[in-house]
Design a protein around this motif. Structure first.
Motif, PDB file in Angstrom:
ATOM      1  N   GLY A   1       6.546  75.508  69.274  1.00  0.00           N
ATOM      2  CA  GLY A   1       7.523  74.853  68.436  1.00  0.00           C
ATOM      3  C   GLY A   1       7.112  73.435  68.048  1.00  0.00           C
ATOM      4  O   GLY A   1       7.115  72.541  68.866  1.00  0.00           O
ATOM      5  N   ARG A   2       6.768  73.277  66.762  1.00  0.00           N
ATOM      6  CA  ARG A   2       6.459  71.923  66.301  1.00  0.00           C
ATOM      7  C   ARG A   2       7.763  71.242  65.924  1.00  0.00           C
ATOM      8  O   ARG A   2       8.641  71.849  65.318  1.00  0.00           O
ATOM      9  CB  ARG A   2       5.551  71.983  65.079  1.00  0.00           C
ATOM     10  CG  ARG A   2       4.185  72.555  65.367  1.00  0.00           C
ATOM     11  CD  ARG A   2       3.519  72.925  64.067  1.00  0.00           C
ATOM     12  NE  ARG A   2       3.212  71.745  63.265  1.00  0.00           N
ATOM     13  CZ  ARG A   2       3.444  71.666  61.971  1.00  0.00           C
ATOM     14  NH1 ARG A   2       4.033  72.631  61.340  1.00  0.00           N
ATOM     15  NH2 ARG A   2       3.120  70.585  61.317  1.00  0.00           N
ATOM     16  N   VAL A   3       7.835  69.964  66.220  1.00  0.00           N
ATOM     17  CA  VAL A   3       9.079  69.244  65.957  1.00  0.00           C
ATOM     18  C   VAL A   3       9.313  69.093  64.450  1.00  0.00           C
ATOM     19  O   VAL A   3      10.438  68.928  64.003  1.00  0.00           O
ATOM     20  CB  VAL A   3       9.071  67.887  66.723  1.00  0.00           C
ATOM     21  CG1 VAL A   3       8.168  66.873  66.056  1.00  0.00           C
ATOM     22  CG2 VAL A   3      10.476  67.355  66.904  1.00  0.00           C
ATOM     23  N   VAL A   4       8.241  69.213  63.653  1.00  0.00           N
ATOM     24  CA  VAL A   4       8.413  69.105  62.196  1.00  0.00           C
ATOM     25  C   VAL A   4       8.406  70.465  61.489  1.00  0.00           C
ATOM     26  O   VAL A   4       8.246  70.530  60.282  1.00  0.00           O
ATOM     27  CB  VAL A   4       7.354  68.174  61.540  1.00  0.00           C
ATOM     28  CG1 VAL A   4       7.507  66.750  62.046  1.00  0.00           C
ATOM     29  CG2 VAL A   4       5.947  68.695  61.775  1.00  0.00           C
ATOM     30  N   ASP A   5       8.591  71.552  62.250  1.00  0.00           N
ATOM     31  CA  ASP A   5       8.704  72.873  61.613  1.00  0.00           C
ATOM     32  C   ASP A   5      10.039  72.935  60.862  1.00  0.00           C
ATOM     33  O   ASP A   5      11.094  72.739  61.471  1.00  0.00           O
ATOM     34  CB  ASP A   5       8.648  73.980  62.687  1.00  0.00           C
ATOM     35  CG  ASP A   5       8.437  75.365  62.068  1.00  0.00           C
ATOM     36  OD1 ASP A   5       8.984  75.611  60.971  1.00  0.00           O
ATOM     37  OD2 ASP A   5       7.752  76.184  62.693  1.00  0.00           O
ATOM     38  N   PRO A   6       9.998  73.187  59.538  1.00  0.00           N
ATOM     39  CA  PRO A   6      11.261  73.195  58.791  1.00  0.00           C
ATOM     40  C   PRO A   6      12.110  74.432  59.043  1.00  0.00           C
ATOM     41  O   PRO A   6      13.251  74.495  58.608  1.00  0.00           O
ATOM     42  CB  PRO A   6      10.801  73.135  57.333  1.00  0.00           C
ATOM     43  CG  PRO A   6       9.450  73.769  57.336  1.00  0.00           C
ATOM     44  CD  PRO A   6       8.824  73.431  58.673  1.00  0.00           C
ATOM     45  N   ARG A   7      11.537  75.445  59.737  1.00  0.00           N
ATOM     46  CA  ARG A   7      12.321  76.659  60.007  1.00  0.00           C
ATOM     47  C   ARG A   7      13.169  76.429  61.247  1.00  0.00           C
ATOM     48  O   ARG A   7      12.708  75.846  62.230  1.00  0.00           O
ATOM     49  CB  ARG A   7      11.379  77.842  60.229  1.00  0.00           C
ATOM     50  CG  ARG A   7      10.528  78.147  59.002  1.00  0.00           C
ATOM     51  CD  ARG A   7       9.432  79.115  59.288  1.00  0.00           C
ATOM     52  NE  ARG A   7       8.465  78.574  60.245  1.00  0.00           N
ATOM     53  CZ  ARG A   7       7.294  79.142  60.520  1.00  0.00           C
ATOM     54  NH1 ARG A   7       6.957  80.253  59.943  1.00  0.00           N
ATOM     55  NH2 ARG A   7       6.478  78.590  61.394  1.00  0.00           N
ATOM     56  N   GLY A   8      14.405  76.878  61.204  1.00  0.00           N
ATOM     57  CA  GLY A   8      15.316  76.642  62.320  1.00  0.00           C
ATOM     58  C   GLY A   8      15.062  77.609  63.470  1.00  0.00           C
ATOM     59  O   GLY A   8      14.527  78.683  63.268  1.00  0.00           O
ATOM     60  N   THR A   9      15.437  77.213  64.676  1.00  0.00           N
ATOM     61  CA  THR A   9      15.326  78.115  65.821  1.00  0.00           C
ATOM     62  C   THR A   9      16.720  78.612  66.188  1.00  0.00           C
ATOM     63  O   THR A   9      17.722  78.038  65.772  1.00  0.00           O
ATOM     64  CB  THR A   9      14.728  77.388  67.041  1.00  0.00           C
ATOM     65  OG1 THR A   9      15.636  76.345  67.413  1.00  0.00           O
ATOM     66  CG2 THR A   9      13.380  76.785  66.723  1.00  0.00           C
ATOM     67  N   THR A  10      16.762  79.692  66.967  1.00  0.00           N
ATOM     68  CA  THR A  10      18.049  80.264  67.358  1.00  0.00           C
ATOM     69  C   THR A  10      18.859  79.255  68.177  1.00  0.00           C
ATOM     70  O   THR A  10      20.077  79.158  68.018  1.00  0.00           O
ATOM     71  CB  THR A  10      17.827  81.526  68.216  1.00  0.00           C
ATOM     72  OG1 THR A  10      16.521  82.011  67.960  1.00  0.00           O
ATOM     73  CG2 THR A  10      18.831  82.585  67.898  1.00  0.00           C
TER      74      THR A  10
END
Ligand code: ADP
Length: 334
Positions: A1-10
């Motif tokens: 999990g990158r902190v700048v990943d624009p995709r949301g996590t559950t």
């Protein structure tokens, strides 16, 4: 999990839901889409009929789901939420469609990932408010038309170009969401800090906003990480110092670039002479899936002018060489 990943996590879904603005007037940024959508909704309200189907396109984390919920809220209608990947068979879609009530908003996230038979059923439903329910199998199968009450589809896609033309044409209005200006992210973060009971000052907020890659989801996530830092290492007060220290810890530089972005630029420049190089080759060079490079790193690098998409692949721009402190060869593309 990158902190700048624009995709949301559950895990994030709950906190995100709590922070969603509920009205168009409370939705900062995207002035054009907001005005266009406001007009479409107001006209529908005056006519007393559901509006045209709405397609929202743009990179992840910019507010497509939020806008879908706002559309339902403004129309004072219930909303049903599903997604392209969740609809494997046409029958799954038939079940959803046949249970809609009049005026309901059907939100189809990642609509470009629906199966072909489901897509074809959706055309018909959107156009004629009808589904053909197939009864039986083989030569004896018959299609029984089922009338549907009028409803509104709100589709979301990361790129409108991914949709087959017949489906795209069924949408009366398409809103294109673009990355947010820092000022808009400042407004969003200020509101959310207050909602979360975070004691933040304007300099701290601005530091986060300017490194959030124009993306509210990333801004909200960085806000939570900086809050953590302030609570553990600081006085609990979120100021510029806390923001700088926390963002350094999470590897987010002044431009909002992280380790993957820098690795992509570095590979482009040092291993491929600035490119052009194909997406999958580039992805292998940085040890990532092509999809991750394409949806997570590339849109922001392109938009900020560090990477160029050419018909023959990805290339580094002069700004990329400059950012890495390298000198481009004379024949470099950018
Ligand atoms: P998408 O569906 O485009 O991936 P979402 O609508 O799920 O994006 O938004 C991601 C997060 O960012 C949510 O927590 C949402 O509250 C927040 N957000 C997005 N756009 C805005 C906005 N204009 N104002 C306030 N918050 C926003």
């Amino acid at each position: 999990g990158r902190v700048v990943d624009p995709r949301g996590t559950t895990e994030e879904a709950q906190v995100e839901a709590a922070l969603r603005p509920r009205r168009l007037a409370d939705f900062p940024g995207q002035p054009r889409v907001r005005e266009q959508l406001g007009l479409v909704l107001e006209a529908a309200r005056r006519r007393g009929a559901p509006p045209d189907h709405v397609l929202l396109s743009g990179p992840p984390g910019l507010g497509k789901t939020t806008l879908a919920m706002i559309i339902a809220g403004e129309l004072e209608q219930p909303i049903r939420i599903t997604s392209g990947p969740a609809i494997q068979h046409a029958g799954d879609l038939a079940a959803v469609l046949s249970s809609l009530v009049e005026g309901e908003v059907l939100f189809l996230d990642e609509i470009h990932r629906m199966s072909r038979p489901a897509e074809e059923m959706l055309y018909l439903a959107m156009e004629d408010f009808r589904v053909d329910v197939i009864v039986g199998k083989g030569p004896g199968a018959t299609a029984i038309p089922l009338e549907l009450p009028p409803f509104t589809v709100v589709g979301a896609t990361t790129r409108a170009g991914l949709l087959p033309a017949p489906l795209r044409d069924r949408f009366g209005f398409t809103g294109h969401l673009d990355f947010y200006a820092t000022e808009d992210l400042v407004a969003i973060l200020t509101r959310n800090a207050a909602l979360l009971g975070i004691d933040a000052d304007a300099h701290g907020i601005r530091q986060i906003a300017s490194r959030s890659r124009g993306t509210p989801r990333i801004a909200n996530r960085l806000l939570r990480r900086v809050r953590d830092w302030a609570q553990v290492h600081g006085s609990g007060h979120l100021d510029e110092g806390a923001a700088r220290a926390a963002l350094e810890l999470f590897d987010v530089d002044e431009l909002g670039l992280d380790r993957l972005d820098r690795a992509v630029l570095e590979a482009l420049c040092t291993r491929f002479g600035g490119g052009p190089v194909g997406l999958s080759t580039l992805a292998v060079a940085v040890g990532e899936e092509p999809d991750t490079v394409e949806t997570v790193a590339e849109p922001y690098l392109v938009r900020e002018g560090y990477m160029i998409r050419t018909p023959r692949g990805r290339a580094a721009s002069a700004a990329a060489w400059d950012h890495l402190g390298l000198t481009p060869p004379k024949d470099a593309v950018g």
